[in-house]
Design an enzyme around this catalytic site. Structure first.
Site, PDB file in Angstrom:
ATOM      1  N   ASP A   1     -10.057 -17.768 -14.671  1.00 42.51           N
ATOM      2  CA  ASP A   1     -10.705 -18.164 -13.418  1.00 42.51           C
ATOM      3  C   ASP A   1     -11.790 -19.226 -13.649  1.00 42.51           C
ATOM      4  O   ASP A   1     -12.669 -19.021 -14.473  1.00 42.51           O
ATOM      5  CB  ASP A   1     -11.347 -16.901 -12.813  1.00 42.51           C
TER       6      ASP A   1
ATOM      7  N   ASP B   1      -1.830  -1.344  -3.655  1.00 37.44           N
ATOM      8  CA  ASP B   1      -2.231  -0.620  -4.870  1.00 37.44           C
ATOM      9  C   ASP B   1      -1.204  -0.788  -5.987  1.00 37.44           C
ATOM     10  O   ASP B   1      -0.119  -1.351  -5.787  1.00 37.44           O
ATOM     11  CB  ASP B   1      -2.452   0.868  -4.553  1.00 37.44           C
TER      12      ASP B   1
ATOM     13  N   ASP C   1      -6.042 -11.523 -14.531  1.00 35.73           N
ATOM     14  CA  ASP C   1      -6.980 -12.563 -14.109  1.00 35.73           C
ATOM     15  C   ASP C   1      -8.273 -12.367 -14.909  1.00 35.73           C
ATOM     16  O   ASP C   1      -8.881 -11.295 -14.848  1.00 35.73           O
ATOM     17  CB  ASP C   1      -7.279 -12.418 -12.608  1.00 35.73           C
TER      18      ASP C   1
ATOM     19  N   ASP D   1       0.855  -1.192   0.000  1.00 41.73           N
ATOM     20  CA  ASP D   1       0.000   0.000   0.000  1.00 41.73           C
ATOM     21  C   ASP D   1       0.891   1.242   0.000  1.00 41.73           C
ATOM     22  O   ASP D   1       1.865   1.305   0.765  1.00 41.73           O
ATOM     23  CB  ASP D   1      -0.880  -0.016   1.264  1.00 41.73           C
TER      24      ASP D   1
ATOM     25  N   ASP E   1      -5.997 -18.673  -2.669  1.00 38.28           N
ATOM     26  CA  ASP E   1      -7.114 -19.495  -2.172  1.00 38.28           C
ATOM     27  C   ASP E   1      -6.651 -20.592  -1.222  1.00 38.28           C
ATOM     28  O   ASP E   1      -7.484 -21.290  -0.643  1.00 38.28           O
ATOM     29  CB  ASP E   1      -7.798 -20.216  -3.344  1.00 38.28           C
TER      30      ASP E   1
ATOM     31  N   GLU F   1      -7.547 -21.963 -14.566  1.00 36.06           N
ATOM     32  CA  GLU F   1      -7.789 -22.560 -13.257  1.00 36.06           C
ATOM     33  C   GLU F   1      -8.924 -23.538 -13.478  1.00 36.06           C
ATOM     34  O   GLU F   1     -10.035 -23.131 -13.821  1.00 36.06           O
ATOM     35  CB  GLU F   1      -8.197 -21.529 -12.215  1.00 36.06           C
TER      36      GLU F   1
HETATM   37  O1  TEU Z   1     -11.477 -20.085  -7.297  1.00 38.91           O
HETATM   38  C1  TEU Z   1     -12.234 -21.208  -7.716  1.00 38.91           C
HETATM   39  C2  TEU Z   1     -12.644 -21.983  -6.534  1.00 38.91           C
HETATM   40  O2  TEU Z   1     -13.419 -22.891  -6.583  1.00 38.91           O
HETATM   41  C3  TEU Z   1     -12.046 -21.628  -5.235  1.00 38.91           C
HETATM   42  O3  TEU Z   1     -13.042 -21.420  -4.331  1.00 38.91           O
HETATM   43  C4  TEU Z   1     -11.140 -22.769  -4.901  1.00 38.91           C
HETATM   44  O4  TEU Z   1     -11.638 -23.927  -5.502  1.00 38.91           O
HETATM   45  C5  TEU Z   1     -11.136 -23.111  -3.471  1.00 38.91           C
HETATM   46  O5  TEU Z   1     -11.270 -21.982  -2.706  1.00 38.91           O
HETATM   47  C6  TEU Z   1      -9.798 -23.804  -3.261  1.00 38.91           C
HETATM   48  O6  TEU Z   1      -9.787 -24.359  -2.010  1.00 38.91           O
HETATM   49  C7  TEU Z   1     -11.506 -18.984  -8.188  1.00 38.91           C
HETATM   50  C8  TEU Z   1     -10.681 -17.877  -7.547  1.00 38.91           C
HETATM   51  O7  TEU Z   1      -9.331 -18.320  -7.422  1.00 38.91           O
HETATM   52  C9  TEU Z   1     -11.284 -17.589  -6.198  1.00 38.91           C
HETATM   53  O8  TEU Z   1     -10.491 -16.649  -5.481  1.00 38.91           O
HETATM   54  C10 TEU Z   1     -12.689 -17.037  -6.420  1.00 38.91           C
HETATM   55  O9  TEU Z   1     -13.316 -16.865  -5.154  1.00 38.91           O
HETATM   56  C11 TEU Z   1     -13.539 -18.006  -7.265  1.00 38.91           C
HETATM   57  O10 TEU Z   1     -12.855 -18.536  -8.386  1.00 38.91           O
HETATM   58  C12 TEU Z   1     -14.736 -17.255  -7.832  1.00 38.91           C
HETATM   59  O11 TEU Z   1     -14.282 -16.330  -8.795  1.00 38.91           O
END
Ligand code: TEU
Length: 540
Positions: A197, A28, A97, A20, A320, A250
């Protein structure tokens, strides 16, 4: 076009928690610009930015309300342009992303679509209820069901994630054209590709009821189907193929077979993908219920995927997932040793390695003590559901401690100073108290630090073609040992990993290239969590 993305090491920034510079407690773009030289010194060649678009932040930016503007918390479009220019000067490719399974419910399209007569109605998946019930029995990724009733339009809309993340309708050709335009907008700005994503759930084959399941009832109707393959080929044909770029997907719940089809270069869909099987070896059906981590299982899954796909996107943590040194190493008794071991493993595998911010200094899971400190919508929903299910409070909290996504989202630890040097304001999420010991400043000049080792290992990989593109051959996987080779013609590198806190032994020949411990040659003995690389002739 040459696949340059196979020769570079990638680094993921979660901008909200990186640096930040204006004291609002949120990372940022100017903070990222400030730290580009740090990334260059680390040896990074690809930078993946988690979303910085305008968003109400229900899911911290994975709920986008305008794909072509920067959230004011992060800065301005001119600062984004400056970031791209400076990254290019440092030969760091930037990827964005691409979150196109859903938008925010505050996106103009969705606000318009709430009017049944709007031309945007069909941008989303609206359905009437059935006899006062929801359109089907699907359950969401975020521990709710998948339909939200909209009073104004008298129907339900589908959301596989939070209720503020309505799914786009890919049966509507206008939606695909809108996505292509968004991709072109960023590619023409000079981004070098996208992290896509949850890209393998975008086509809903049917909205019929799903087979009742513990998680994700209904997933058989949208997981990795022909519709998704067709959309990916169309995006490749009409957009990606026009630029020198790559797409990493992903892809949740893929098998080696379905992943192969998604990432097989001859099919023209994804260039590589993040799979999850190795990240679920310590889960019991779902990540919230954990069993003891077993290195042997983890390494067996990794070895399987190394040969199942032509090319992998390798990772051990992201925004995640919990922190890898806490989850797969030993952050209490062998913090540095196991962090260095995981570094060798990640950077010795075949495939593009992705490092998550803070992994290079051994950042650990958070030290929170209460749900009041939790910000992640997924964790909050899961905790609420677990409460409804009368799971005991102590166990509910343990679920969040071990699997909550905030573990990876505590602010980057730049120094031992106030707020770990992340912000002069109040950070949006708590700073880990161990920042006084684990931080960039303390490690930057220490030749024995985790950071120094990441720099050394990345430099080795960046200058070693065998490590970057050699074939993978598994040699031995046991309770404590993971031994594999990277081979090209008559040359090979043998990687010997002691995946335990006890001394080990493995006889292997070759010239010592690198060890996670100070040593001048290799005598077959292995210290706790020691990893060594030996170069030699390939006789096999
Ligand atoms: O994540 C996909 C998703 O299913 C995640 O929730 C993930 O499987 C799980 O948390 C892993 O343990 C993507 C993004 O990386 C995540 O940050 C978003 O919340 C999600 O999609 C929705 O866009």
């Amino acid at each position: 076009m040459k696949s340059w993305w196979r020769d570079r090491v990638a680094y993921q920034i979660y901008p909200r928690s990186f640096q930040d510079t204006d004291g609002n407690g949120i990372g940022d773009l100017r903070g990222i610009i400030k730290r580009l030289p740090y990334l260059k010194e680390l040896g990074i060649g690809i930078l993946w930015l988690s979303p910085v678009y305008r968003s109400p932040n229900d899911d911290n930016g994975y709920d986008i309300s305008d794909y072509r503007s920067i959230h004011p918390d992060f800065g301005t479009m001119s600062e984004m342009d400056k970031l791209l220019q400076l990254a290019e000067k440092l030969d760091i490719k930037v990827i964005m992303d691409l979150v196109i399974n859903h938008t925010s419910d505050e996106h103009e399209w969705f606000k318009e679509s709430r009017n049944p007569d709007s031309p945007y109605r069909d941008y989303y998946i609206w359905r009437p209820g059935k006899n006062g019930k929801k359109p089907n029995n699907w359950t969401s990724f975020f521990a709710e069901d998948c339909w939200e009733f909209d009073e104004r339009s008298g129907e339900y809309f589908l959301h596989l994630f939070s209720k503020k993340q309505p799914d786009l309708n890919y049966r509507n050709p206008k939606v695909i054209e809108e996505v292509k335009d968004i991709m072109r907008f960023w590619l023409e700005k000079g981004v070098a590709g996208f992290r896509c994503d949850v890209i393998n759930v975008i086509w809903k084959e049917s909205l019929a009821n799903g087979r009742k399941r513990f998680i994700l009832t209904g997933r058989e109707h949208y997981l990795t189907n022909d519709g998704t393959h067709e959309i990916l080929r169309e995006l490749r044909r009409d957009v990606l193929s026009q630029f020198d770029c790559f797409a990493v997907g992903e892809t949740v719940m893929v098998t080696p077979k379905s992943a192969f089809d998604l990432s097989d270069p001859s099919r023209g869909e994804l260039d590589m993908l993040f799979s999850f099987e190795h990240m679920d070896t310590d889960s019991i059906i779902v990540k919230w219920f954990k069993k003891r981590f077993k290195p042997q299982k983890f390494c067996e899954v990794i070895a399987k995927w190394q040969t199942a796909l032509e090319w992998n996107a390798n990772y051990f943590e992201n925004h995640d997932q919990p922190r890898s040194v806490s989850r797969f190493g030993d952050d209490q008794n062998f913090h540095d040793e196991s962090a260095r071991m995981l570094c060798v493993l990640l950077l010795s595998l075949r495939g593009t390695p992705f490092i998550y911010q803070g992994q290079e200094i051994g950042m650990t899971d958070f030290d929170f003590t209460s749900m009041d400190q939790i910000r992640d919508v997924e964790s909050l929903n899961v905790y609420r559901l677990a409460t409804r299910l009368h799971i005991p409070k102590s166990y509910r909290w343990k679920m969040i401690l071990r699997s909550g996504r905030d573990n990876a989202r505590t602010p980057m630890q730049w120094s031992a100073g106030k707020n770990a040097g992340f912000s002069t304001g109040t950070p949006w999420l708590g700073i880990n108290g161990n920042h006084t010991k684990i931080n960039v400043e303390a490690q930057d000049k220490d030749p024995n630090s985790v950071l120094a080792f990441y720099r050394k290992m990345i430099r080795l990989r960046n200058h070693n073609k065998l490590l970057r593109s050699g074939a993978f051959r598994s040699v031995e996987i046991s309770r404590k040992l993971f031994v594999f080779e990277r081979i090209h013609d008559k040359e090979k590198i043998t990687v010997v990993i002691n995946f335990s806190g006890n001394p080990g032994r493995y006889n292997a020949s070759g010239k010592l290239l690198l060890s996670t411990y100070e040593r001048i040659d290799y005598d077959g003995s292995l210290a706790p969590y020691e990893a060594v690389l030996l170069s030699g002739r390939n006789e096999g």
